[in-house]
Enzyme design. Structure first.
Site, PDB file in Angstrom:
ATOM      1  CB  CYS A  59      -1.094   0.105   1.171  1.00 22.58           C
ATOM      2  SG  CYS A  59      -1.882   1.572   1.151  1.00 22.58           S
ATOM      3  CE1 TYR A  90      -5.811   2.786  -4.046  1.00 24.36           C
ATOM      4  CE2 TYR A  90      -8.073   3.124  -3.432  1.00 24.36           C
ATOM      5  CZ  TYR A  90      -6.871   2.534  -3.209  1.00 24.36           C
ATOM      6  OH  TYR A  90      -6.765   1.748  -2.068  1.00 24.36           O
ATOM      7  CD  GLU A 102      -1.900   0.998  -3.737  1.00 22.48           C
ATOM      8  OE1 GLU A 102      -1.241   1.492  -2.984  1.00 22.48           O
ATOM      9  OE2 GLU A 102      -3.162   0.582  -3.717  1.00 22.48           O
ATOM     10  CG  ASP A 137      -3.018  -4.491   2.196  1.00 25.60           C
ATOM     11  OD1 ASP A 137      -4.059  -4.316   2.835  1.00 25.60           O
ATOM     12  OD2 ASP A 137      -2.138  -3.458   2.579  1.00 25.60           O
ATOM     13  CE1 TYR A 142      -2.657  -2.556  -1.608  1.00 23.94           C
ATOM     14  CE2 TYR A 142      -3.716  -4.410  -2.321  1.00 23.94           C
ATOM     15  CZ  TYR A 142      -3.876  -3.221  -1.853  1.00 23.94           C
ATOM     16  OH  TYR A 142      -4.845  -2.528  -1.576  1.00 23.94           O
ATOM     17  CB  CYS A 207       0.478   2.160   7.616  1.00 21.60           C
ATOM     18  SG  CYS A 207       2.137   1.618   7.113  1.00 21.60           S
ATOM     19  CB  CYS A 216      18.993  -5.198   3.781  1.00 21.67           C
ATOM     20  SG  CYS A 216      19.492  -5.525   2.130  1.00 21.67           S
TER      21      CYS A 216
END
Length: 221
Positions: A59, A90, A102, A137, A142, A207, A216
């Site tokens: 998202c 959208y 997105e 999602d 996504y 969110c 990472c």
């Protein structure tokens, strides 16, 4: 609502549409108030002297917030990339019939922030092993993606993917499914005004991003 999961359409939205089946879209871009809500910087510009990249990590409301406060990032905007439908809305992207992800457009000064530092934020801010979804999602919009603007970005993105993959395997995660494209990057279609810097305008807004908790091994932020 952005990020909502609608039972019964998940399987359909897990498949990329064929170009010939995509929605027709329109020739006219979405209306855009051309100013970043937080900084006032132009959202749509030539960005002379700056570099840009497009990231997809679920998202775009939460994804944009991951980047807008980084030192050296000049401007961020949300939009749609990597699909077929020109100037989609959208609602059209959410239908699964445009092929777009997105995405967040990140415009940055390479003298102030390295591309590896942006990649580190990208990888650690979501789970890139989930395919056409991010948590609850579900859908092609996504998917995880890096749309590169130059060859240096492309090589760095591939190298970072391989380095992070090794760490993910050690932690018991599966294979990275992130789409990484060589330049030229696909066209970035700006999303509607309501979505730009959404979580700055609505601090308690949705969110759905969640990382893997794996560090990472690149970047120096």
């Amino acid at each position: 609502m952005a990020g909502s999961f609608i039972p019964g359409i998940g399987a359909f939205k897990q498949r990329m549409p064929q170009r010939e089946d995509a929605l027709p879209g329109r020739a006219t871009p979405m209306p855009l108030h051309n100013a970043h809500y937080l900084s006032g910087a132009k959202l749509r510009d030539a960005y002379p002297g700056l570099a840009r990249v497009q990231f997809g990590l679920g998202c775009f409301w939460g994804a944009e917030r991951k980047f807008w406060s980084l030192p050296g990032v000049a401007v961020t905007a949300v939009g749609y990339s990597g699909g077929y439908t020109p100037n989609p809305t959208y609602r059209e992207v959410c239908s699964g019939q445009t092929g777009h992800a997105e995405t967040v457009l990140v415009v940055y000064d390479p003298a102030k922030i390295g591309f590896d530092d942006l990649l580190k934020v990208f990888w650690e801010s979501h789970d890139p092993t989930q395919g056409m979804r991010q948590g609850n999602d579900a859908g092609t919009q996504y998917r995880s993606a890096i749309y590169c603007e130059d060859e240096g970005q492309y090589r760095a993105a591939l190298s970072s993917r391989d380095a992070f993959q090794a760490k993910l395997r050690e932690a018991g995660f599966g294979e990275i499914t992130t789409e990484i494209t060589a330049p030229p990057a696909p066209e970035f279609y700006y999303a509607e005004d309501d979505h730009q810097q959404y979580l700055a305008k609505n601090p308690a807004g949705y969110c759905g991003l969640g990382g893997t908790g794996v560090s990472c091994p690149i970047g120096a932020l």
